[in-house]
Scaffold this active site. Structure first.
Site, PDB file in Angstrom:
ATOM      1  N   SER A 238     -16.254  12.284 -41.527  1.00 37.85           N
ATOM      2  CA  SER A 238     -16.834  12.234 -40.297  1.00 37.85           C
ATOM      3  C   SER A 238     -16.238  12.954 -39.183  1.00 37.85           C
ATOM      4  CB  SER A 238     -16.972  10.655 -39.803  1.00 37.85           C
ATOM      5  OG  SER A 238     -15.601  10.145 -39.502  1.00 37.85           O
ATOM      6  N   LYS A 239     -16.662  12.761 -38.001  1.00 37.23           N
ATOM      7  CA  LYS A 239     -15.756  13.550 -36.854  1.00 37.23           C
ATOM      8  C   LYS A 239     -14.291  13.180 -36.929  1.00 37.23           C
ATOM      9  CE  LYS A 239     -19.354  15.305 -34.213  1.00 37.23           C
ATOM     10  NZ  LYS A 239     -20.347  14.477 -34.041  1.00 37.23           N
ATOM     11  N   ARG A 240     -13.854  12.074 -37.318  1.00 34.99           N
ATOM     12  CA  ARG A 240     -12.375  11.691 -37.652  1.00 34.99           C
ATOM     13  C   ARG A 240     -11.764  12.945 -38.413  1.00 34.99           C
ATOM     14  NH1 ARG A 240     -11.405   7.753 -40.300  1.00 34.99           N
ATOM     15  NH2 ARG A 240     -13.593   7.587 -41.265  1.00 34.99           N
ATOM     16  N   HIS A 241     -12.250  13.474 -39.400  1.00 29.08           N
ATOM     17  CA  HIS A 241     -11.716  14.362 -40.024  1.00 29.08           C
ATOM     18  C   HIS A 241     -11.760  15.838 -39.750  1.00 29.08           C
ATOM     19  CE1 HIS A 241     -13.042  11.190 -42.660  1.00 29.08           C
ATOM     20  NE2 HIS A 241     -11.817  11.062 -43.183  1.00 29.08           N
ATOM     21  N   GLY A 242     -12.465  15.828 -38.479  1.00 26.65           N
ATOM     22  CA  GLY A 242     -12.368  17.424 -37.986  1.00 26.65           C
ATOM     23  C   GLY A 242     -13.765  17.818 -37.881  1.00 26.65           C
TER      24      GLY A 242
END
Ligand code: GLU
Length: 466
Positions: A238-242
């Protein structure tokens, strides 16, 4: 032509993300490998969240990846008459019925089930009441009450669902719109889809879909559910990973070939081979080697693979790929012989097109900017004799080629008593503005005589003005 027909049915409620791109690639590759057909369809029935902007963005991402389709794009919102026909078919064959249960009652039933930890299920009130069509009536599928529904999955193997766990799900809402599982099945049947590769977040939908195929008397397609793409912490990517959108990777300077290669390997293997060209993938991709374990997205691995693809791409093609990145930096790459030499010099030292463009700038700029640290360290009085001597040598040089330049540098070494390192670094800063670049003879040759002399002169002026 084999009869294989695959599809990619994105919901245009967001950009094409890495997991979706991988699904598209698997289906496309399988169709190409089998000399079958690949269908594109937008599942845009969620009108609130779907948009034209996302449709365009998804099309653009697919095109960038080099994924072409043989049919479509279809849009579910344009297919309501087809769904209506199929609802009627199920009603006529006794496999569906009208339900007039008021939403409040259904809600209360759901609340109660959740409160007692049970699965919300329709209780079948209208199942055998022969309710007529009318305002407020939804259509429910008459699901089997006992027995099992078996998914024979090409990736996961056999999965057995108990029919008692499933219920009479709605196929057509009271406002006349079809529900998701129903529309997917009608589309897949009418489009002749016989192979469905998708994310395993759809496994729970599959028994309902299988029951619909059976009720409609249609043969089942091959289903293959691919594990989700995970981030390094092993949670769903998800966005948390970039960055997760394909477009973001294009902008970061990744080649579509590298993206394609990386995403395929993130869920499929062919021995321990890591590098594949598009053509190789089309020749060897199969369903048997899709992995059962989730792929973990590793940006460093992707960068390394991108570097390999940059090295493997013919210069003429790389120039085209690099062009927009140079334009964004104010340089329009004209058709000239510098380009190819520039590419050859930078391809071994660039992990992305962004890195390549940043490194390529000095070849083209009229006036380069010195990196302040590099200038402080190397453009000093100590460098003057070498810069002056080199200027004289190069002015006299008729044959401005790498071997001749090497000789000119050697002559300067002999004349000044300096080692090549002592000469090369100030010259490098004078010509490129930086302390790291391709080989010194190489860049001097690529920059050309006139520009080189101008830059040497400017460095001399810079030092003298200090
Ligand atoms: N539209 C669905 C999605 O974007 C795909 C459904 C399917 O592959 O059956 O997840």
């Amino acid at each position: 032509m084999s009869g294989i027909i695959t599809r990619f049915p994105p919901s245009p409620t967001g950009y094409l993300h890495l997991g979706g791109a991988r699904t598209a690639i698997f289906n496309w590759l399988y169709a190409r490998r089998m000399k079958g057909r690949f269908v594109l369809r937008f599942e845009d029935t969620d009108i609130e969240r779907s948009s034209k902007e996302y449709v365009d963005a998804i099309l653009e991402s697919l095109e960038w990846l080099g994924i072409d389709w043989d049919e479509g794009p279809y849009f579910q919102t344009q297919r309501f008459p087809v769904y209506r026909d199929y609802i009627q078919k199920l009603l006529d064959s006794g496999n569906a019925y009208y339900c007039t249960c008021p939403p409040e009652r259904l809600d209360a039933m759901r609340q109660k089930a959740m409160a007692t930890g049970g699965k919300p299920k329709y209780d079948g009130t209208c199942r055998n009441l022969g309710r007529p069509a009318g305002p407020g009536a939804a259509v429910r599928f008459k699901a089997p009450l006992t027995g099992t529904t078996v998914l024979d999955d090409a990736v996961k193997g056999g999965i057995v669902f108990q029919n008692e766990e499933l219920d009479d799900f709605i196929i057509c809402r009271s406002d006349g719109t079809p529900t998701y599982n129903f529309a997917v099945v009608v589309d897949d049947i009418t489009m002749g889809i016989n192979t469905i590769i998708r994310g395993d977040d759809h496994v729970m939908n599959t028994p309902k879909q299988i029951q619909l195929y059976k009720a409609l008397g249609s043969p089942l397609p091959v289903f293959g559910h691919v594990p989700m793409v995970l981030g390094k912490d092993r949670t769903r990517l998800s966005k948390r990973h970039g960055a997760t959108s394909v477009t973001a990777y294009r902008e970061m300077g990744f080649l579509p070939e590298a993206m394609l290669n990386y995403l395929v390997r993130l869920g499929w293997s062919h021995g321990d081979q890591e590098f594949f060209t598009r053509q190789e993938l089309v020749e060897v991709f199969n369903l048997d080697n899709i992995g059962r374990a989730a792929g973990v997205f590793d940006p460093e691995k992707l960068s390394a693979l991108n570097a390999d693809h940059i090295k493997a791409t013919p210069p003429a093609m790389l120039i085209n790929r690099l062009r927009p990145f140079m334009a964004a930096r104010g340089v329009e790459l004209a058709e000239n012989s510098t380009n190819e030499k520039m590419i050859v010099s930078l391809a071994p030292r660039s992990k992305t097109l962004v890195e390549m463009a940043d490194q390529a700038l000095f070849y083209y700029q009229d006036e380069i900017a010195y990196d302040p640290d590099a200038a402080r360290k190397f453009l000093t009085a100590e460098a003057l004799p070498a810069l002056n001597a080199l200027t004289v040598r190069l002015e006299a040089l008729q044959d401005y080629t790498e071997p001749a330049l090497e000789n000119a540098f050697k002559a300067v070494m002999a004349e000044t008593g300096l080692k090549l390192g002592k000469i090369a670094q100030p010259v490098r800063v004078a010509l490129s503005g930086r302390t790291a670049s391709p080989g010194i003879f190489e860049i001097t040759a690529i920059i050309g005589k006139e520009k080189t002399l101008r830059r040497l002169h400017r460095a001399i002026v810079h030092i003298e003005g200090k």
